[in-house]
Scaffold this active site. Structure first.
Site, PDB file in Angstrom:
ATOM      1  N   GLU A  17      11.004  65.162  94.177  1.00 57.85           N
ATOM      2  CA  GLU A  17      12.309  64.840  93.613  1.00 57.85           C
ATOM      3  C   GLU A  17      13.265  65.916  94.124  1.00 57.85           C
ATOM      4  O   GLU A  17      12.969  67.107  93.998  1.00 57.85           O
ATOM      5  CB  GLU A  17      12.274  64.888  92.083  1.00 57.85           C
ATOM      6  CG  GLU A  17      13.628  64.521  91.481  1.00 57.85           C
ATOM      7  CD  GLU A  17      13.737  64.746  89.976  1.00 57.85           C
ATOM      8  OE1 GLU A  17      12.870  65.455  89.415  1.00 57.85           O
ATOM      9  OE2 GLU A  17      14.691  64.232  89.371  1.00 57.85           O
TER      10      GLU A  17
ATOM     11  N   ARG B  39      -2.889  70.821  89.834  1.00 57.93           N
ATOM     12  CA  ARG B  39      -1.850  71.570  90.524  1.00 57.93           C
ATOM     13  C   ARG B  39      -2.303  73.001  90.735  1.00 57.93           C
ATOM     14  O   ARG B  39      -3.226  73.483  90.078  1.00 57.93           O
ATOM     15  CB  ARG B  39      -0.529  71.502  89.761  1.00 57.93           C
ATOM     16  CG  ARG B  39      -0.610  71.959  88.322  1.00 57.93           C
ATOM     17  CD  ARG B  39       0.783  72.193  87.722  1.00 57.93           C
ATOM     18  NE  ARG B  39       1.544  70.986  87.464  1.00 57.93           N
ATOM     19  CZ  ARG B  39       2.762  70.758  87.981  1.00 57.93           C
ATOM     20  NH1 ARG B  39       3.323  71.633  88.772  1.00 57.93           N
ATOM     21  NH2 ARG B  39       3.411  69.667  87.671  1.00 57.93           N
TER      22      ARG B  39
ATOM     23  N   LYS C 196       9.098  74.591  87.792  1.00 58.91           N
ATOM     24  CA  LYS C 196      10.497  74.576  88.173  1.00 58.91           C
ATOM     25  C   LYS C 196      11.361  75.241  87.108  1.00 58.91           C
ATOM     26  O   LYS C 196      12.296  75.966  87.423  1.00 58.91           O
ATOM     27  CB  LYS C 196      10.964  73.127  88.353  1.00 58.91           C
ATOM     28  CG  LYS C 196      10.734  72.580  89.746  1.00 58.91           C
ATOM     29  CD  LYS C 196      11.295  71.168  89.877  1.00 58.91           C
ATOM     30  CE  LYS C 196      10.838  70.557  91.207  1.00 58.91           C
ATOM     31  NZ  LYS C 196      11.195  69.134  91.326  1.00 58.91           N
TER      32      LYS C 196
END
Length: 560
Positions: free
Chosen positions: A36, A262, A272
């Site tokens: 994204e 992850r 983030k």
RNA sequence: UGGGAUGUCGUCUAAUGGUAGGACAGCGGUCUCUGGCUCCGUAUGUGAGGGUUCAACUCCUUCCAUCCCAGCCA
């Protein structure tokens, strides 16, 4: 990249692909990296990038780069560009296979009407708060929306008017009709489209409604004929929804979503949100701060794309949550740069050294090999004279056991130059050592003698009259704890910020060849570590980031 | 306490009923004009309990621990 693929270990995803190839389910593999564009990439993304592009490479398939740009409120062109730069820097190429979810907005809209016409979606007037209430909780089922039984005609009409901008944001949404009693919250009549009157960075003001991730992602994968859609563990619960949408729609394929863990790295954060807080809180100096685990940060720090790819191969891919030791990353860097980086001499904490019996004004050019690991690395000349600087740490007035660097009366070798012996120590009124007086053996030019006597200690140096001032930036971990899971109750990672993660050294000197370097160039400063030229470098003050130190078994032994 | 997932050396990861292996980190040594590199050696592991089997990390079962999910974010 061939030599790398040899060492790429297998993993459960590759096993699945092998099976699918063998069974004939697929004869061509297509993966995708779907960021994204709402922030900078970090090394966790690098894992995903290397996984997806690596599989495409090894199976002679394709990997698409697709921007998942369905939320114009958070996404910007700036990020699209930085993401492309980062992927390229890592060494991957999507050729012409660049896609945007926003390219599918028309198709997605058509499919949504199909859903409505099939009685599988409805326009809901519940507000966000009401929707939350109706959703139920983890342990209690939700309730059907009072609007769930609108006629197909009414739904279609309302949805088209949503599209045409007749209703304010938040007043209506399109929802799938699945099951409000499902134990999987994602299946409780999830929102498919929401009204958003925000300009999109690619489609402008064309749309007043935007599709949600769960709906968009699976359809995009299907349209692109992705065979294996790899994502992280938190999407495991979304897989039934991924499959549900594809089962309802006349899509050209039905990709398989596979989830993997992850990446987490010791002594740093990887979300983030936290990364953004570090930047906005001024804890670091921006997204490309060399301490940041962002691709921009590790690139500026000096890590090479080769070392990152090697790292991605070595950490493997699995489903168990894990925290990888930062040391592995530095190992990969050292392994890469040991073979490639030219050696230079620099002194970080200078101590003046004078060679009493070396003629005043005499200058010699010593021959220095650029890299003992690289036969083709060539040689350079380093100027030598009577007055030098050595590393303060390389002298010890009262040496401890096992010390074989400089000490009174002890003979050591100046790298590439001469054997010297310390004869006198000069101190100031505070007892601080200000200068070392030595003698040298003229027969040891080049760093050896014909009598073959052993000199154990070798130290680096620069010539006072010929060296240049350099700025050296030393970094340490961002956090004082290795594992974020170890944050104490009631505390946050912000309570564990390492206050000494950056040290700017402006008293250092480097050999004169360091004058002409370009941003990004990498060196091994002999006995000190690997350094990269920072973007702040200038002719007046060449500036280096220490990427990582060398292994130092002496220091380690002393710390025991 | 609903659902989904995961537990293998300190860390990461293999072993798909048949000798628990590799890498990093550690330790010891070798070598060395970098206390770097190289090379050699070495210790440490299947979350716990039951069961099936000649044989279990692997299959069954009970338990324990950890992670994820209640955005009109992705």
């Amino acid at each position: 990249m061939d030599s790398e693929s040899k060492t790429t270990p297998t993993n459960f995803i590759r096993n699945i692909i092998d099976d699918d190839l063998e069974s004939g389910k697929h004869d061509y593999i297509i993966t995708r990296f779907p960021p994204e564009p709402n922030g900078y990439l970090h090394i966790g993304h690098a894992k995903s990038i290397c996984l997806n592009f690596g599989i495409a490479r090894d199976y002679k398939g394709q990997c698409h780069l697709r921007f998942d740009d369905t939320n114009p409120a958070k996404e910007e062109l700036e990020y699209v560009e930085s993401i492309m730069e980062d992927v390229r820097w890592l060494g991957w190429d999507w050729d012409e296979r660049l896609y945007y979810a926003s390219d599918y907005f028309d198709q997605l809209y058509e499919y949504a009407e199909i859903l409505i016409k099939d009685g599988k979606a409805f326009v809901c007037d519940l507000s966000i708060d009401e929707l939350r209430e109706y959703r139920g909780t983890l342990t209690e089922p939700g309730k059907d929306s009072p609007y769930k039984n609108r006629s197909i005609e009414e739904n279609l009409d309302l949805f088209r008017r949503m599209r045409d901008g007749e209703f304010p944001e938040g007043s209506k949404s399109l929802r799938a009709k699945i099951d409000m009693a499902s134990p999987n919250l994602n299946m409780r009549d999830p929102v498919v489209y929401r009204i958003k009157k925000t300009e999109h960075h690619r489609t402008g003001d064309t749309w007043q409604i935007y599709p949600m991730y769960d709906y968009t992602h699976c359809v995009s994968d299907a349209l692109e004929m992705i065979t294996h859609s790899l994502c992280t563990l938190e999407f495991e619960d979304h897989r039934p929804l991924y499959d549900w949408f594809l089962d309802q729609l006349p899509v050209p394929s039905h990709p398989r979503q596979i989830e993997f863990a992850r990446l987490n790295l010791t002594y740093t954060v990887m979300s983030k949100r936290m990364l953004l807080e570090l930047v906005e809180g001024g804890i670091v100096d921006g997204w490309d701060d060399p301490r940041m685990p962002t691709i921009a940060g590790i690139r500026r720090r000096g890590f090479t794309p080769e070392s990152i790819r090697d790292f991605a191969d070595r950490i493997g891919v699995a489903k168990a949550n894990s925290v990888v030791d930062y040391e592995l990353l530095t190992f990969c860097l050292r392994e890469d740069l040991n073979k490639r980086a030219q050696r230079r001499m620099a002194v970080l904490d200078p101590l003046k050294l004078t060679i009493r019996n070396y003629p005043e004004g005499k200058i010699e050019e010593m021959d220095a090999e650029n890299n003992p690991e690289d036969p083709d690395g060539g040689h350079r000349k380093v100027k030598f004279s009577r007055e030098l600087y050595i590393e303060r740490d390389d002298f010890m007035e009262e040496p401890v056991k096992g010390w074989f660097r400089m000490a009174p009366g002890k003979e050591v070798r100046l790298k590439h130059a001469y054997y010297i012996t310390c004869e006198e120590v000069i101190k100031d009124e505070n007892g601080e050592i200000t200068e070392i007086i030595c003698s040298y053996d003229p027969n040891s030019r080049g760093g050896w003698t014909e009598d073959g006597r052993k000199v154990r200690g070798t130290i680096h140096w620069v010539s006072q009259a010929h060296c240049i001032p350099i700025e050296v930036r030393l970094f340490d971990h961002l956090l004082t704890i290795a594992d974020l899971n170890d944050v104490e109750e009631g505390k946050s990672y912000l309570d564990y910020i390492n206050p000494d993660s950056k040290e700017i050294n402006t008293k250092a000197f480097g050999e004169s060849s360091l004058r002409d370097t370009k941003e990004g160039e990498k060196f091994q400063f002999l006995r000190l570590g690997y350094f990269a030229v920072d973007k702040d470098t200038s002719e007046d003050m060449p500036t280096f980031n220490r990427i990582t130190g060398l292994r130092d078994s002496w220091a380690r032994a002393q710390n025991k």
